[in-house]
Design an enzyme around this catalytic site. Structure first.
Site, PDB file in Angstrom:
ATOM      1  N   GLY A  83       0.765  -1.016  -0.062  1.00 37.93           N
ATOM      2  CA  GLY A  83      -0.048  -0.174  -0.089  1.00 37.93           C
ATOM      3  C   GLY A  83       0.896   1.087   0.166  1.00 37.93           C
ATOM      4  N   CYS A 142      -0.185   1.269  -9.516  1.00 36.45           N
ATOM      5  CA  CYS A 142      -0.073   0.579  -8.035  1.00 36.45           C
ATOM      6  C   CYS A 142      -1.415  -0.192  -8.017  1.00 36.45           C
ATOM      7  CB  CYS A 142       0.148   1.264  -6.971  1.00 36.45           C
ATOM      8  SG  CYS A 142       0.402   0.376  -5.479  1.00 36.45           S
TER       9      CYS A 142
END
Length: 317
Positions: A83, A142
């Site tokens: 993350g 991402c």
């Protein structure tokens, strides 16, 4: 067994590569997110002899990342949902950049955001130190972003707008890191190049998930995650190949499942001008240096005298 000393000599003999206006000592770099924020891997390999170190993607402020567990072994690879945890750009400038400079390590900074403004804020914070950097890699891809639905790099228009704004903010080369989780990869690549990206980094992790059948729970705290490692190597090679075919003159940095010199050469033959190694580093921290030396020995044994001889070779057949 490969001799690292012979490999280093071969690496020196083959010389450097250019990624647009950026001259690198050789084509081998760390992949963002897999080697820390500065010189964490220095005990394992000579970072100053690499093409560059690409630091973990930075947000314009401190970011906590996703809940644990964040990493899990997968078949032929690894799943992660870290993350993008990080200290923020300003903290990195004050703490990590001096360490990289003291070690004479060529540095590429990676940034991320959830909106145009967040990318621009991060770029603005880097503007005062841009002369100390090799390039800026803009992470558009991402798969583990909290607070945003969808991967930015699946949207050609938004990706182009972000690259355009960032390129206008900084005077250093801007590289766009894209995703192969879409059938619009070539369209996105074309759009970001037109918007000001001087190079493309292909590719980020692939969307994946694991479930523990004894508990029926997700293996990762975030549920799904990004699959990396050998399992995605053929996908990355195909992505590089297809973008090279569509954009024959645009510099490409190939990344995805590279753990041997043969993997690196394959990626270059598909069209990559340079290489990043990531997940292999988790198995052994010196993996990138071993890949670089192995690739150099193989290229020399094949009778080639420069990296340009193998780059895009498949397209020149």
């Amino acid at each position: 067994m490969m001799s690292l000393r012979r490999g280093e000599r071969a690496l020196d003999a083959l010389g450097g590569v250019t990624i647009g206006s950026v001259a690198l000592h050789n084509p081998f770099m760390t992949a963002s997110g897999t080697s820390g924020h500065d010189i964490e891997l220095m005990p394992y390999m000579p970072l100053h002899k690499l093409g560059a170190v690409v630091v973990k993607s930075l947000f314009h402020e401190t970011w906590p990342g996703n809940p644990a567990p964040r990493v899990h072994l997968a078949q032929s690879g690894m799943l992660n949902a870290v993350g993008l945890q990080g200290p923020g750009v300003n903290a990195w400038i004050n703490e990590s950049l001096p360490r990289l400079e003291d070690a004479k390590v060529p540095t590429v900074v990676s940034i991320w955001g959830r909106s145009i403004d967040e990318y621009v804020n991060a770029a603005k914070q880097l503007s005062a130190v841009s002369a100390r950097l090799v390039a800026l890699e803009v992470n558009l891809s991402c798969p583990n972003l909290e607070g945003r639905s969808g991967i930015i790099a699946h949207d050609p228009s938004l990706s182009g707008q972000i690259i355009s704004h960032v390129a206008q903010t900084l005077s250093i080369p801007v590289w766009a890191k894209l995703s192969a989780n879409t059938d619009r990869l070539v369209e996105v690549a074309t759009t970001v190049v037109d918007a000001g990206a001087s190079s493309l980094t292909l590719v980020n992790t692939m969307l994946g998930m694991q479930i523990d059948i004894t508990t029926s729970a997700y293996s990762l705290g975030n549920g799904g995650g990004g699959l990396s490692g050998a399992a995605i190597h053929p996908i990355a090679v195909r992505a590089v190949h297809d973008v090279r075919q569509a954009l024959p003159t645009v510099p490409i940095v190939g990344v995805g499942g590279i753990s041997t010199g043969a993997d690196a050469i394959e990626m270059m033959m598909a069209g990559a001008n340079a290489i990043q190694v990531g997940t292999a580093t988790f198995a052994r921290p010196d993996a990138l240096w071993r890949v670089a030396c192995d690739a150099a020995l193989r290229v020399r044994s094949m009778g080639y005298t420069s990296w340009a001889d193998v780059t895009s070779l498949t397209h020149r057949r």
